[in-house]
Structures are given as C-alpha cells and as structure tokens.
Scaffold this active site. Structure first.
Site, PDB file in Angstrom:
ATOM      1  N   ARG A   7       0.830  -1.358  -0.063  1.00 45.50           N
ATOM      2  CA  ARG A   7      -0.022  -0.035   0.006  1.00 45.50           C
ATOM      3  C   ARG A   7       0.697   1.397   0.135  1.00 45.50           C
ATOM      4  NH1 ARG A   7      -2.852  -3.454  -1.173  1.00 45.50           N
ATOM      5  NH2 ARG A   7      -4.640  -4.168  -0.211  1.00 45.50           N
ATOM      6  N   SER A  15     -11.217  -0.136   3.624  1.00 48.29           N
ATOM      7  CA  SER A  15     -10.794  -0.417   4.722  1.00 48.29           C
ATOM      8  C   SER A  15      -9.955   0.931   5.486  1.00 48.29           C
ATOM      9  CB  SER A  15      -9.591  -1.515   4.404  1.00 48.29           C
ATOM     10  OG  SER A  15     -10.104  -2.809   3.960  1.00 48.29           O
ATOM     11  N   GLU A  19      -4.839   3.418   6.203  1.00 44.68           N
ATOM     12  CA  GLU A  19      -4.678   3.178   4.704  1.00 44.68           C
ATOM     13  C   GLU A  19      -5.238   4.208   4.142  1.00 44.68           C
ATOM     14  OE1 GLU A  19      -5.729  -0.729   3.463  1.00 44.68           O
ATOM     15  OE2 GLU A  19      -6.344   0.110   1.731  1.00 44.68           O
TER      16      GLU A  19
HETATM   17  C1  FAD Z   1     -15.770   0.623  -0.868  1.00 42.55           C
HETATM   18  C2  FAD Z   1     -14.344   0.942  -1.336  1.00 42.55           C
HETATM   19  C3  FAD Z   1     -13.828  -0.580  -1.213  1.00 42.55           C
HETATM   20  C4  FAD Z   1     -12.330  -0.386  -1.321  1.00 42.55           C
HETATM   21  N1  FAD Z   1     -11.450  -1.510  -1.415  1.00 42.55           N
HETATM   22  C5  FAD Z   1     -10.138  -1.398  -1.620  1.00 42.55           C
HETATM   23  C6  FAD Z   1      -9.233  -2.476  -1.669  1.00 42.55           C
HETATM   24  O1  FAD Z   1      -9.869  -3.583  -1.901  1.00 42.55           O
HETATM   25  N2  FAD Z   1      -7.896  -2.458  -1.984  1.00 42.55           N
HETATM   26  C7  FAD Z   1      -7.449  -1.252  -2.038  1.00 42.55           C
HETATM   27  O2  FAD Z   1      -6.226  -1.224  -2.170  1.00 42.55           O
HETATM   28  N3  FAD Z   1      -8.024  -0.061  -1.831  1.00 42.55           N
HETATM   29  C8  FAD Z   1      -9.485   0.049  -1.761  1.00 42.55           C
HETATM   30  N4  FAD Z   1     -10.321   0.948  -1.577  1.00 42.55           N
HETATM   31  C9  FAD Z   1      -9.579   2.179  -1.610  1.00 42.55           C
HETATM   32  C10 FAD Z   1      -9.406   3.171  -2.632  1.00 42.55           C
HETATM   33  O3  FAD Z   1     -10.532   2.718  -3.727  1.00 42.55           O
HETATM   34  C11 FAD Z   1      -8.101   2.707  -3.629  1.00 42.55           C
HETATM   35  O4  FAD Z   1      -6.964   3.397  -2.708  1.00 42.55           O
HETATM   36  C12 FAD Z   1      -8.351   3.644  -4.868  1.00 42.55           C
HETATM   37  O5  FAD Z   1      -7.212   3.060  -5.582  1.00 42.55           O
HETATM   38  C13 FAD Z   1      -8.100   5.084  -4.960  1.00 42.55           C
HETATM   39  O6  FAD Z   1      -8.283   5.681  -6.064  1.00 42.55           O
HETATM   40  P1  FAD Z   1      -8.855   7.342  -6.292  1.00 42.55           P
HETATM   41  O7  FAD Z   1      -8.975   7.488  -7.744  1.00 42.55           O
HETATM   42  O8  FAD Z   1     -10.121   7.002  -5.630  1.00 42.55           O
HETATM   43  O9  FAD Z   1      -7.709   7.945  -5.556  1.00 42.55           O
HETATM   44  P2  FAD Z   1      -8.007   9.322  -4.583  1.00 42.55           P
HETATM   45  O10 FAD Z   1      -8.708   8.648  -3.334  1.00 42.55           O
HETATM   46  O11 FAD Z   1      -8.637  10.332  -5.140  1.00 42.55           O
HETATM   47  O12 FAD Z   1      -6.589   9.626  -4.371  1.00 42.55           O
HETATM   48  C14 FAD Z   1      -5.952   8.710  -3.652  1.00 42.55           C
HETATM   49  C15 FAD Z   1      -4.203   9.286  -3.353  1.00 42.55           C
HETATM   50  O13 FAD Z   1      -3.556   9.297  -4.657  1.00 42.55           O
HETATM   51  C16 FAD Z   1      -3.232  10.583  -5.199  1.00 42.55           C
HETATM   52  N5  FAD Z   1      -3.585  10.562  -6.441  1.00 42.55           N
HETATM   53  C17 FAD Z   1      -4.785  10.300  -7.082  1.00 42.55           C
HETATM   54  N6  FAD Z   1      -4.585  10.243  -8.639  1.00 42.55           N
HETATM   55  C18 FAD Z   1      -3.252  10.827  -8.641  1.00 42.55           C
HETATM   56  C19 FAD Z   1      -2.595  11.073 -10.000  1.00 42.55           C
HETATM   57  N7  FAD Z   1      -3.129  10.864 -11.107  1.00 42.55           N
HETATM   58  N8  FAD Z   1      -1.253  11.552  -9.800  1.00 42.55           N
HETATM   59  C20 FAD Z   1      -0.788  11.678  -8.472  1.00 42.55           C
HETATM   60  N9  FAD Z   1      -1.363  11.392  -7.461  1.00 42.55           N
HETATM   61  C21 FAD Z   1      -2.656  10.948  -7.401  1.00 42.55           C
HETATM   62  C22 FAD Z   1      -4.231  11.656  -4.057  1.00 42.55           C
HETATM   63  O14 FAD Z   1      -3.583  12.605  -4.047  1.00 42.55           O
HETATM   64  C23 FAD Z   1      -4.233  10.786  -2.914  1.00 42.55           C
HETATM   65  O15 FAD Z   1      -3.258  11.098  -2.341  1.00 42.55           O
HETATM   66  C24 FAD Z   1     -11.649   0.816  -1.451  1.00 42.55           C
HETATM   67  C25 FAD Z   1     -12.408   2.062  -1.353  1.00 42.55           C
HETATM   68  C26 FAD Z   1     -13.897   2.054  -1.111  1.00 42.55           C
HETATM   69  C27 FAD Z   1     -14.538   3.049  -1.031  1.00 42.55           C
END
Ligand code: FAD
Length: 308
Positions: free
Chosen positions: A161, A211, A303
C-alpha cells in the site's frame, strides 16, 4: 476549458463524504489541464492537493486555503499492444480491468470492484486477494513539477500500500501494464464473483473509504515485546495480520463517535452516517489505535490518506 471555482464543498468529491470547503477548486479532465492547474498553483504559491476518485482520502472540516485539483475520472481508450495495455491515469480502474479481461489478459482481475482511478490505485499500490496493481505494471508517465517523463516500475518503490508518489507529490499521467494470457471466460467469472462478494460487504450507499487501516505485516511486529504471542496464527494471511481481526478483538464493531461508526459486520470499516466530521474520524481512529496497541502491542497505520 479549465475553470477555477471558489468555496467548493470537498465532501461531495470523496466516498467518505467528509471535508470542509476548498478555497479554490479545479476539475482537470486531461494531462494538459492537470499540468496547467499545478503550474497555476505554483505560480500563485498556493498549496495544492490532487485527488481523483476520492475513494481513499479524508479532508479536514476546515476550509482548505489552497487549491484542490480533481483529475476527474474519465472513460477513455486503453491502448492495447500484445500483452501490454497503456492507459491514462484518470481512467476508472474498473475500465482497465474490464478491457484486460475482454482481451483475455490476466493479472488485474482480483482488483475488480475497487473504486477509483488507475492513478489513485498506483499511488496507494491498491490490491486485493493477493494481487496488487504494481504486480503487472511496467512503467508510469509522471509530471515532477518541471518535466514529464517515464519512470520504470523499480523507481516507483512499491511496497504494501505504498509508493514513492505518496511522499513526493508527483503527478501520474499514464501507466503501462504487461499482462499474461489467460482464459477470458474464467477471468470474467472470477471478476464477477469478486464484485458480488464486495457488493455484500460494501453496500454502494455506504459513505466510507474502504478499509480504514492497513493490515499489519508480521515482520513489523516487535517479537521482543511479545507482540505475536497474543495473535491467533491462523488469522495470519500472506504474512499479514488483518487489521479487522485486531479491531474485532478489541470490541471495535459498532463503536461510534458522533456521525462516524465502525460497521457491525467488519471491524476495519468506518462509516459516515451523513453527519460525520473529520474530528469524529480522528477521535474514533485514535481510540481504536490505542485499544489495539494496549491489547496487542501493535501500532495500526491508516490506509486512508488525510489531506491536511
Ligand atoms: C468501497 C471501497 C472499497 C475499497 N476497496 C479497496 C481494496 O480492496 N483495496 C485497496 O487497495 N483499496 C481499496 N479502496 C480504497 C481506494 O478505492 C483505492 O485506494 C483507490 O485506488 C483510490 O483511487 P482514487 O482514484 O479514488 O484516488 P483518490 O482517493 O482520489 O486519491 C488517493 C491518493 O492518490 C493521489 N492521486 C490520485 N490520482 C493521482 C494522480 N493521477 N497522480 C498523483 N497522485 C494521485 C491523491 O493525491 C491521494 O493521495 C476501497 C475504497 C472504497 C470506497
């Protein structure tokens, strides 16, 4: 065209529904806009944050006195060449997985159902069921604040992570994956099964960031302080102690502070009832960490990312 908005409520841009307002807010739909938004922030000496799907972030209740740049999730093409797929970072992760499966390419299917974008997943090295996004990633195109360049996977320093992007703030623009050939039908079946399991765990109406805490790596548990002695070895999966197990053992399920509560079916799921605040989140998280520390001598680490 890129538009600078003011006083925008951030809760609307996160799956947890937490956060005050952003003094400035820009939605970027392509690289040129994203890079221009960052250049604008730097020129004006504004603090800035980039978000994408907002599924792993928690904002403060206070107004953020800089600019939040949302690299808006956007459907688009996946460039496919043999076993390689190249995609833009704001492509929904679900689209990348679906395309890989439709070409009979394996390596991403267990990530099915994880919300957010490819870029967000790379930053947090997202994963599930023993696979992580970095397993089949070959390189990433980034903007380091001055130049656009490609980084090899090794340079991204992926661990559980974690990646280099969590600390250096570079923007991810594109990513290239090299997958292996698999059976299209079997991959699609696996993906559907995982989505089904996830839908029961994460009802789409829940306001949550997935999580809340990371699982604990066995190698990080202090043997000297007798940490492992109190842990049921049968609960250890892939050299990790599930945070959910530790939290359930300290009675976390159902605990509540203000509008934030722990799910009664999963100790590592913090949910916003619609009235939760950042303060509630931090107070509850701090209490949970203390309870786990006291019982097991283990320090839980978030996380989710606090954007402060
Ligand atoms: C219902 C649910 C289930 C989930 N299950 C999992 C799971 O099983 N496993 C898991 O690992 N995660 C899980 N997650 C967490 C999350 O979905 C992941 O971490 C996801 O990959 C985040 O992507 P995002 O586009 O929403 O990023 P954001 O939440 O918008 O950003 C996350 C981080 O990435 C940075 N960021 C985003 N895009 C960029 C970019 N292009 N360049 C530089 N920095 C960037 C942001 O600054 C921030 O620090 C879950 C979340 C939810 C709500």
């Amino acid at each position: 065209m890129m538009k600078l908005r003011q006083n925008v409520p951030l809760a609307l841009y996160t799956t947890f529904g937490i956060g005050g307002r952003a003094h400035y807010f820009i939605s970027a739909t392509n690289f040129a806009e994203l890079v221009s938004a960052v250049r604008l922030a730097k020129k004006n000496h504004w603090r800035y944050f980039v978000i994408a799907g907002g599924s792993n972030v928690v904002f403060d209740d206070k107004t953020f006195d800089g600019v939040v740049i949302c690299f808006k999730p956007k459907d688009g093409p996946c460039h496919w060449q043999g076993p390689s797929l190249t995609v833009k970072a704001n492509l929904p992760l679900a689209k990348l997985i679906k395309t890989a499966i439709s070409h009979g390419l394996a390596g991403l299917e267990t990530l099915s159902g994880i919300p957010g974008t490819v870029g967000g997943a790379i930053v947090g090295n997202a994963g599930a069921y023993g696979q992580t996004i970095s397993d089949c990633l070959t390189r990433v195109e980034i903007f380091d604040g001055r130049k656009i360049k490609w980084l090899a996977k090794k340079q991204c320093r992926f661990t559980y992570r974690e990646s280099i992007f969590k600390s250096n703030g570079w923007l991810i623009l594109r990513a290239e994956f090299k997958l292996v050939t698999g059976d299209k039908k079997a991959l699609a079946k696996k993906s559907q099964e995982i989505i089904k399991i996830r839908t029961t765990k994460y009802d789409p109406s829940l306001k949550c960031p997935g999580s809340f805490f990371k699982n604990v790596l066995v190698k990080d548990v202090s043997i000297r302080r007798g940490g492992l002695a109190k842990i049921d070895k049968q609960k250890i999966i892939n050299s990790k102690i599930p945070a959910g197990y530790l939290l359930e053992a300290v009675g976390a399920k159902g605990m509540r502070i203000g509008g934030i509560y722990v799910a009664d079916f999963h100790g590592n799921l913090l949910i916003n009832d619609g009235h939760g605040t950042y303060r509630d989140v931090v107070t509850l998280a701090t209490q949970l960490k203390k309870l786990v520390q006291k019982k097991f001598g283990v320090t839980l680490e978030e996380e989710v990312r606090y954007m402060l």
